[in-house]
Scaffold this active site. Structure first.
Site, PDB file in Angstrom:
ATOM      1  N   ALA A 155      18.747  34.902 -12.759  1.00 26.63           N
ATOM      2  CA  ALA A 155      17.360  35.138 -12.316  1.00 26.63           C
ATOM      3  C   ALA A 155      16.533  33.900 -12.615  1.00 26.63           C
ATOM      4  O   ALA A 155      16.939  33.054 -13.416  1.00 26.63           O
ATOM      5  CB  ALA A 155      16.752  36.326 -13.064  1.00 26.63           C
ATOM      6  N   GLN A 156      15.384  33.809 -11.983  1.00 26.42           N
ATOM      7  CA  GLN A 156      14.364  32.855 -12.439  1.00 26.42           C
ATOM      8  C   GLN A 156      13.705  33.588 -13.597  1.00 26.42           C
ATOM      9  O   GLN A 156      12.960  34.553 -13.398  1.00 26.42           O
ATOM     10  CB  GLN A 156      13.390  32.549 -11.296  1.00 26.42           C
ATOM     11  CG  GLN A 156      12.466  31.371 -11.549  1.00 26.42           C
ATOM     12  CD  GLN A 156      11.603  31.493 -12.804  1.00 26.42           C
ATOM     13  OE1 GLN A 156      11.943  30.951 -13.878  1.00 26.42           O
ATOM     14  NE2 GLN A 156      10.505  32.204 -12.710  1.00 26.42           N
ATOM     15  N   SER A 214      14.133  43.774 -18.465  1.00 24.76           N
ATOM     16  CA  SER A 214      13.405  42.983 -19.463  1.00 24.76           C
ATOM     17  C   SER A 214      12.242  43.766 -20.062  1.00 24.76           C
ATOM     18  O   SER A 214      11.610  44.591 -19.386  1.00 24.76           O
ATOM     19  CB  SER A 214      12.844  41.738 -18.779  1.00 24.76           C
ATOM     20  OG  SER A 214      11.826  41.156 -19.549  1.00 24.76           O
ATOM     21  N   GLU A 237       9.531  42.541 -20.422  1.00 26.48           N
ATOM     22  CA  GLU A 237       8.357  42.133 -19.642  1.00 26.48           C
ATOM     23  C   GLU A 237       7.946  43.228 -18.654  1.00 26.48           C
ATOM     24  O   GLU A 237       6.832  43.216 -18.150  1.00 26.48           O
ATOM     25  CB  GLU A 237       8.644  40.836 -18.891  1.00 26.48           C
ATOM     26  CG  GLU A 237       8.600  39.595 -19.763  1.00 26.48           C
ATOM     27  CD  GLU A 237       7.212  39.280 -20.283  1.00 26.48           C
ATOM     28  OE1 GLU A 237       6.297  39.108 -19.468  1.00 26.48           O
ATOM     29  OE2 GLU A 237       7.044  39.211 -21.510  1.00 26.48           O
ATOM     30  N   TYR A 241       7.196  37.639 -12.513  1.00 24.86           N
ATOM     31  CA  TYR A 241       8.523  37.849 -13.104  1.00 24.86           C
ATOM     32  C   TYR A 241       8.707  39.311 -13.512  1.00 24.86           C
ATOM     33  O   TYR A 241       9.714  39.944 -13.175  1.00 24.86           O
ATOM     34  CB  TYR A 241       8.695  36.934 -14.330  1.00 24.86           C
ATOM     35  CG  TYR A 241       9.919  37.288 -15.151  1.00 24.86           C
ATOM     36  CD1 TYR A 241      11.184  36.866 -14.767  1.00 24.86           C
ATOM     37  CD2 TYR A 241       9.809  38.084 -16.296  1.00 24.86           C
ATOM     38  CE1 TYR A 241      12.312  37.225 -15.504  1.00 24.86           C
ATOM     39  CE2 TYR A 241      10.931  38.443 -17.032  1.00 24.86           C
ATOM     40  CZ  TYR A 241      12.175  38.007 -16.627  1.00 24.86           C
ATOM     41  OH  TYR A 241      13.287  38.365 -17.351  1.00 24.86           O
ATOM     42  N   ASN A 288      12.998  40.035 -26.158  1.00 26.12           N
ATOM     43  CA  ASN A 288      13.291  38.597 -26.251  1.00 26.12           C
ATOM     44  C   ASN A 288      14.511  38.326 -27.119  1.00 26.12           C
ATOM     45  O   ASN A 288      14.592  38.829 -28.239  1.00 26.12           O
ATOM     46  CB  ASN A 288      12.093  37.853 -26.850  1.00 26.12           C
ATOM     47  CG  ASN A 288      10.859  37.935 -25.969  1.00 26.12           C
ATOM     48  OD1 ASN A 288      10.454  39.034 -25.587  1.00 26.12           O
ATOM     49  ND2 ASN A 288      10.279  36.801 -25.646  1.00 26.12           N
ATOM     50  N   THR A 306      10.419  29.727 -28.463  1.00 27.64           N
ATOM     51  CA  THR A 306      11.201  29.580 -29.704  1.00 27.64           C
ATOM     52  C   THR A 306      11.927  28.241 -29.740  1.00 27.64           C
ATOM     53  O   THR A 306      11.901  27.530 -30.728  1.00 27.64           O
ATOM     54  CB  THR A 306      12.237  30.710 -29.826  1.00 27.64           C
ATOM     55  OG1 THR A 306      13.051  30.710 -28.647  1.00 27.64           O
ATOM     56  CG2 THR A 306      11.570  32.064 -29.998  1.00 27.64           C
ATOM     57  N   ARG A 353      -1.293  31.777 -20.327  1.00 28.07           N
ATOM     58  CA  ARG A 353      -0.918  32.372 -19.042  1.00 28.07           C
ATOM     59  C   ARG A 353      -2.107  33.097 -18.419  1.00 28.07           C
ATOM     60  O   ARG A 353      -2.954  33.608 -19.154  1.00 28.07           O
ATOM     61  CB  ARG A 353       0.243  33.339 -19.258  1.00 28.07           C
ATOM     62  CG  ARG A 353       1.466  32.562 -19.687  1.00 28.07           C
ATOM     63  CD  ARG A 353       2.616  33.414 -20.112  1.00 28.07           C
ATOM     64  NE  ARG A 353       3.675  32.511 -20.557  1.00 28.07           N
ATOM     65  CZ  ARG A 353       4.847  32.890 -21.000  1.00 28.07           C
ATOM     66  NH1 ARG A 353       5.143  34.172 -21.072  1.00 28.07           N
ATOM     67  NH2 ARG A 353       5.737  31.999 -21.371  1.00 28.07           N
ATOM     68  N   PRO A 354      -2.142  33.190 -17.079  1.00 30.88           N
ATOM     69  CA  PRO A 354      -3.259  33.885 -16.423  1.00 30.88           C
ATOM     70  C   PRO A 354      -3.375  35.336 -16.884  1.00 30.88           C
ATOM     71  O   PRO A 354      -4.471  35.887 -16.960  1.00 30.88           O
ATOM     72  CB  PRO A 354      -2.902  33.826 -14.940  1.00 30.88           C
ATOM     73  CG  PRO A 354      -1.898  32.738 -14.809  1.00 30.88           C
ATOM     74  CD  PRO A 354      -1.187  32.622 -16.109  1.00 30.88           C
TER      75      PRO A 354
HETATM   76  N1  GDD Z   1       6.988  29.258 -23.197  1.00 33.54           N
HETATM   77  C1  GDD Z   1       5.904  29.133 -23.963  1.00 33.54           C
HETATM   78  N2  GDD Z   1       5.404  27.875 -24.225  1.00 33.54           N
HETATM   79  N3  GDD Z   1       5.335  30.251 -24.483  1.00 33.54           N
HETATM   80  C2  GDD Z   1       4.267  30.090 -25.292  1.00 33.54           C
HETATM   81  C3  GDD Z   1       3.723  28.840 -25.592  1.00 33.54           C
HETATM   82  C4  GDD Z   1       4.316  27.672 -25.025  1.00 33.54           C
HETATM   83  O1  GDD Z   1       3.893  26.541 -25.232  1.00 33.54           O
HETATM   84  N4  GDD Z   1       2.685  29.033 -26.441  1.00 33.54           N
HETATM   85  C5  GDD Z   1       2.572  30.343 -26.660  1.00 33.54           C
HETATM   86  N5  GDD Z   1       3.533  30.998 -25.951  1.00 33.54           N
HETATM   87  C6  GDD Z   1       3.697  32.457 -25.895  1.00 33.54           C
HETATM   88  C7  GDD Z   1       3.741  33.014 -24.476  1.00 33.54           C
HETATM   89  O2  GDD Z   1       2.404  33.106 -23.946  1.00 33.54           O
HETATM   90  C8  GDD Z   1       4.384  34.379 -24.745  1.00 33.54           C
HETATM   91  O3  GDD Z   1       3.415  35.293 -25.163  1.00 33.54           O
HETATM   92  C9  GDD Z   1       5.340  34.091 -25.898  1.00 33.54           C
HETATM   93  O4  GDD Z   1       4.965  32.813 -26.435  1.00 33.54           O
HETATM   94  C10 GDD Z   1       6.817  34.053 -25.517  1.00 33.54           C
HETATM   95  O5  GDD Z   1       6.971  33.224 -24.400  1.00 33.54           O
HETATM   96  P1  GDD Z   1       8.439  32.817 -23.855  1.00 33.54           P
HETATM   97  O6  GDD Z   1       9.263  32.292 -24.952  1.00 33.54           O
HETATM   98  O7  GDD Z   1       8.231  31.924 -22.672  1.00 33.54           O
HETATM   99  O8  GDD Z   1       9.115  34.200 -23.458  1.00 33.54           O
HETATM  100  P2  GDD Z   1       8.546  35.484 -22.690  1.00 33.54           P
HETATM  101  O9  GDD Z   1       8.251  36.530 -23.719  1.00 33.54           O
HETATM  102  O10 GDD Z   1       7.480  35.125 -21.742  1.00 33.54           O
HETATM  103  O11 GDD Z   1       9.811  35.940 -21.821  1.00 33.54           O
HETATM  104  C11 GDD Z   1      11.148  35.866 -22.319  1.00 33.54           C
HETATM  105  O12 GDD Z   1      11.555  37.118 -22.813  1.00 33.54           O
HETATM  106  C12 GDD Z   1      11.651  38.159 -21.857  1.00 33.54           C
HETATM  107  C13 GDD Z   1      12.041  39.460 -22.547  1.00 33.54           C
HETATM  108  O13 GDD Z   1      13.308  39.429 -23.044  1.00 33.54           O
HETATM  109  C14 GDD Z   1      12.037  35.407 -21.187  1.00 33.54           C
HETATM  110  O14 GDD Z   1      13.333  35.162 -21.700  1.00 33.54           O
HETATM  111  C15 GDD Z   1      12.148  36.456 -20.114  1.00 33.54           C
HETATM  112  O15 GDD Z   1      13.079  36.025 -19.121  1.00 33.54           O
HETATM  113  C16 GDD Z   1      12.640  37.753 -20.764  1.00 33.54           C
HETATM  114  O16 GDD Z   1      12.768  38.749 -19.806  1.00 33.54           O
END
Ligand code: GDD
Length: 337
Positions: free
Chosen positions: A85-86, A128, A130, A152, A181, A193, A281-282
């Site tokens: 997936a994206q 997910s 999400e 997404y 996550n 992370t 994010r928006p």
């Molecule tokens: N990526 C990112 N970069 N996230 C940030 C940042 C940054 O600089 N600063 C704060 N965040 C916050 C995001 O706004 C979000 O609330 C949280 O960190 C986690 O972001 P991500 O690590 O990008 O993951 P996600 O929670 O949006 O989505 C992931 O987990 C889902 C659930 O398992 C992805 O892996 C999805 O594909 C997955 O479905």
């Protein structure tokens, strides 16, 4: 006879761990891989380079029904794990159309081809947390209503509904994991992370000065991908198909992740982390925490890692690999992420 599994998204974090797990169980493992990956194996196969002589790769694209149909018409599979997936939420705001096309049509193509050619093949869909988005209850479980907050998340709700509909309408064994996550040393650098642990390693090595992040107060339920792929496999070994939440049951803020990760390297995150509006994010999913009681009871699933051991694993890996290299990891990031 060995069971034969097909994995989409084999080159990703989850696909690589799942392939290792299934090979360890004696499976014959096949993967759908985009042709572009085959043409650039050194970069795109980094997570599976150690497995290449043990698995079979088939070129196909999730955007092309004929290519998927071809692979499934030429090989019999017992189980199919649809992970591709994206998957980057922020990117789905930049290009919602591509995310929707790949994620929704890709899932539909997989299900339709299996129904046509091999309806007995068991199907796993990577749902997910999400999908819960603006959460309706705390903690979230299988019965919690969905309220996705991004293209997404919406695409994953559609994939989840498609999977359930094929189960109900065509009597196929279709199961969805609602995974919270899950991270690891193999996580992509765009996710928060890995962005943090890679930065810790580079700052420690004097290769980076600060770390720019968005919302530090967002809460996530973080587990280890190695643990979560075991749950995927267990879901397809049940007598009846069903959907399961997979989560650690713990919740931490991005700030707490920073504190622990920098602390692992004897650094204070407050000296390096800079908040930057570009990474907000928006529409944000503020807080997620999962209740995996059903997976624990029905599947007998238990995770080996907790939050502390996950962060430790990621930081120590990045300190060993990134700090020793010439900063390649930072150069592959397409910001903002
Ligand atoms: N990526 C990112 N970069 N996230 C940030 C940042 C940054 O600089 N600063 C704060 N965040 C916050 C995001 O706004 C979000 O609330 C949280 O960190 C986690 O972001 P991500 O690590 O990008 O993951 P996600 O929670 O949006 O989505 C992931 O987990 C889902 C659930 O398992 C992805 O892996 C999805 O594909 C997955 O479905």
């Amino acid at each position: 006879m060995a069971k034969r599994a097909l994995i989409t998204g084999l080159t990703g974090q989850d696909g690589s761990y799942l392939a290792e797990h299934l090979l360890g169980l004696g499976y014959e493992v096949h993967g759908l891989v985009r042709r572009v990956a085959m043409e650039d194996p050194q970069r795109r196969f980094t997570r599976i380079s150690h497995l290449l002589d043990k698995i079979t790769l088939h070129p196909a694209s999730l955007e092309s029904y004929p290519s998927i149909f071809n692979v499934i018409s030429r090989n019999q599979f017992d189980e199919c794990y649809h992970l591709a997936a994206q998957s980057f939420v922020a990117e789905s705001f930049s290009d919602g159309f591509s995310t929707m096309n790949t994620n929704i049509n890709g899932t539909h193509y997989m299900l339709a081809a299996l129904r046509e050619l091999q309806p007995q093949c068991r199907f796993y869909f990577a749902g997910s947390s999400e999908m819960f988005g603006k959460v309706r209850e705390v903690p979230q479980k299988e019965t919690t209503p969905f309220h996705p907050r991004s293209p997404y998340g919406i695409s994953k709700v559609a994939g989840f509904d498609l999977t359930r509909n094929y189960r109900e309408a065509y009597d196929m064994f279709c199961a969805s994991g609602i995974l919270f996550n899950h991270e690891s040393p193999r996580r992509g650098f765009e996710f928060v992370t890995r962005k943090i642990t890679a930065a810790v390693a580079r700052i420690k090595a004097g290769q980076q000065k600060d770390l720019r992040l968005g919302n530090l107060e967002a809460r996530r339920d973080w587990g280890h991908a190695k643990d979560y792929v075991r749950a995927m496999h267990l879901m397809l070994q049940q007598d009846t198909p069903d959907d399961f939440v997979v989560a650690s049951g713990g919740s931490h803020t991005v700030r707490q992740f920073c504190e622990l990760a920098f602390g692992q390297a004897d650094l204070d995150y407050r000296d390096y982390v800079v908040q930057d509006d570009r990474f907000y994010r928006p529409a944000e999913v503020e807080s997620l925490i999962g209740d995996a009681s059903k997976a624990r009871t029905v599947l007998g699933w238990t995770p080996d890692y907790d939050f502390e051991s996950l962060v430790k694993d990621m930081v120590s890996n990045d300190i060993t690999t990134i700090a020793g290299s010439s900063g390649v990891a930072s150069s592959v990031q397409t910001v903002p992420s």
